[in-house]
Design a protein around this motif. Sequence first.
Motif, PDB file in Angstrom:
ATOM      1  N   PRO A 165       5.245   5.241  -9.002  1.00 13.41           N
ATOM      2  CA  PRO A 165       4.198   4.394  -8.422  1.00 13.41           C
ATOM      3  C   PRO A 165       3.328   3.796  -9.527  1.00 13.41           C
ATOM      4  CG  PRO A 165       3.655   6.717  -8.131  1.00 13.41           C
ATOM      5  CD  PRO A 165       5.013   6.674  -8.754  1.00 13.41           C
ATOM      6  N   VAL A 166       3.103   2.492  -9.446  1.00 18.25           N
ATOM      7  CA  VAL A 166       2.282   1.793 -10.435  1.00 18.25           C
ATOM      8  C   VAL A 166       1.201   0.992  -9.711  1.00 18.25           C
ATOM      9  CG1 VAL A 166       4.192   1.664 -12.095  1.00 18.25           C
ATOM     10  CG2 VAL A 166       3.826  -0.227 -10.496  1.00 18.25           C
ATOM     11  N   ASP A 169       0.862  -1.166   0.000  1.00 20.34           N
ATOM     12  CA  ASP A 169       0.000   0.000   0.000  1.00 20.34           C
ATOM     13  C   ASP A 169       0.914   1.236   0.000  1.00 20.34           C
ATOM     14  OD1 ASP A 169       1.018   0.162   2.569  1.00 20.34           O
ATOM     15  OD2 ASP A 169      -0.904  -0.189   3.577  1.00 20.34           O
ATOM     16  N   PRO A 170       0.373   2.443   0.015  1.00 18.29           N
ATOM     17  CA  PRO A 170       1.252   3.617  -0.039  1.00 18.29           C
ATOM     18  C   PRO A 170       2.309   3.658   1.058  1.00 18.29           C
ATOM     19  CG  PRO A 170      -0.980   4.258  -0.569  1.00 18.29           C
ATOM     20  CD  PRO A 170      -1.051   2.817  -0.152  1.00 18.29           C
ATOM     21  N   ALA A 202       3.389   9.451  -2.453  1.00 20.20           N
ATOM     22  CA  ALA A 202       4.314  10.566  -2.610  1.00 20.20           C
ATOM     23  C   ALA A 202       4.384  11.400  -1.334  1.00 20.20           C
ATOM     24  CB  ALA A 202       3.892  11.435  -3.794  1.00 20.20           C
ATOM     25  N   ALA A 203       3.238  11.598  -0.690  1.00 16.35           N
ATOM     26  CA  ALA A 203       3.217  12.359   0.561  1.00 16.35           C
ATOM     27  C   ALA A 203       3.991  11.640   1.655  1.00 16.35           C
ATOM     28  CB  ALA A 203       1.774  12.603   0.992  1.00 16.35           C
ATOM     29  N   LEU A 254      -8.988   4.780  -7.013  1.00 17.43           N
ATOM     30  CA  LEU A 254      -8.453   4.893  -8.364  1.00 17.43           C
ATOM     31  C   LEU A 254      -7.511   6.083  -8.511  1.00 17.43           C
ATOM     32  CD1 LEU A 254     -11.577   4.018 -10.532  1.00 17.43           C
ATOM     33  CD2 LEU A 254      -9.460   2.697 -10.371  1.00 17.43           C
ATOM     34  N   VAL A 255      -7.517   7.004  -7.545  1.00 20.06           N
ATOM     35  CA  VAL A 255      -6.699   8.212  -7.688  1.00 20.06           C
ATOM     36  C   VAL A 255      -5.801   8.505  -6.484  1.00 20.06           C
ATOM     37  CG1 VAL A 255      -8.285   9.306  -9.310  1.00 20.06           C
ATOM     38  CG2 VAL A 255      -8.618   9.654  -6.862  1.00 20.06           C
ATOM     39  N   ARG A 256      -6.191   8.073  -5.287  1.00 19.71           N
ATOM     40  CA  ARG A 256      -5.477   8.493  -4.081  1.00 19.71           C
ATOM     41  C   ARG A 256      -4.148   7.784  -3.798  1.00 19.71           C
ATOM     42  NH1 ARG A 256      -7.729  11.101   0.309  1.00 19.71           N
ATOM     43  NH2 ARG A 256      -5.676  10.719   1.224  1.00 19.71           N
ATOM     44  N   PRO A 257      -4.015   6.475  -4.039  1.00 20.57           N
ATOM     45  CA  PRO A 257      -2.801   5.780  -3.587  1.00 20.57           C
ATOM     46  C   PRO A 257      -1.488   6.415  -4.015  1.00 20.57           C
ATOM     47  CG  PRO A 257      -4.461   4.177  -4.177  1.00 20.57           C
ATOM     48  CD  PRO A 257      -5.001   5.520  -4.584  1.00 20.57           C
ATOM     49  N   PRO A 258      -1.286   6.837  -5.274  1.00 16.62           N
ATOM     50  CA  PRO A 258       0.015   7.419  -5.609  1.00 16.62           C
ATOM     51  C   PRO A 258       0.264   8.747  -4.914  1.00 16.62           C
ATOM     52  CG  PRO A 258      -1.512   7.679  -7.434  1.00 16.62           C
ATOM     53  CD  PRO A 258      -2.179   6.772  -6.448  1.00 16.62           C
TER      54      PRO A 258
END
Length: 271
Positions: free
Chosen positions: A212-213, A194-195, A246-247, A238-242
Amino acid sequence: MDLPETTFLGHSTVRLRLGGRTVLTDPVLTDPVLTATVGPLRRMAPAVDPAGLADVDLVLISHLHADHLHLGSLRLLPVGTEVVVPAGAAGWLRRRGVRRVSELAVGQARTFSGLRVTGTAAEHSGHRWGPRLTHGPQAVAMGHLLEADGARVYLAGDTGLFPGLADIAAQGPIDLAALPVWGWGPSLGPGHLDPAGAAEAVRRLAPRVTLPVQWGTLAVAGLCSVPGRTGGRMRELLVRPPQDFAAAVVAAGLRTRPVVVPPGASLGVPA
């Protein structure tokens, strides 16, 4: 040192130009009309432009799961493309019409023209149909380390955290690491990053740049349309994990540059 020409095509599919070869990883190339062939999953990202596949001559498969080894996508590639699979899986593919297929084992290195590819360990189920089954095709899941043109690229495939990540870093500095930060469902089982886990992998690997992929591409058909919290969570995933990844990298003060690009986009990272 410039990074190799790199395009994130969605999920775990990355196109790289390195060592005179055009490499594709774990190709899932179907458009929304054809996604029934990826089990129950629907492609949520734009379809892959066939023009970007015309010069692909080497495919690296990390493991046998259908969202990484997708037979329909392999048939869309140019005739003569060599498909490299984990050791023990080549016969299964040949029986399904993949003509030019060879194997690579964890710890083994092969050279393809000017490109050296080394199989690396991964922490993930290697069974075609999932970790609970024992009958059917199975081969050890793996990642890949690519070396050419003075650059070193690590492709994790699909994996959880494991001690051997530090061993990969110890072999030399990594210029680019492609790391999964999610999957295709509302939750993750064992053997996934996970992130936060991907940020820890960055700490162990210390790559110069991280891509990130495994996000923004596949979802269970219809799940994003479900009203209420369930559908909302899937749309968010669909949008938050990368972004969360990065954060986490920035918050930890890690000396890597996370580069988030949407499916279909190329990295534009100068030296």
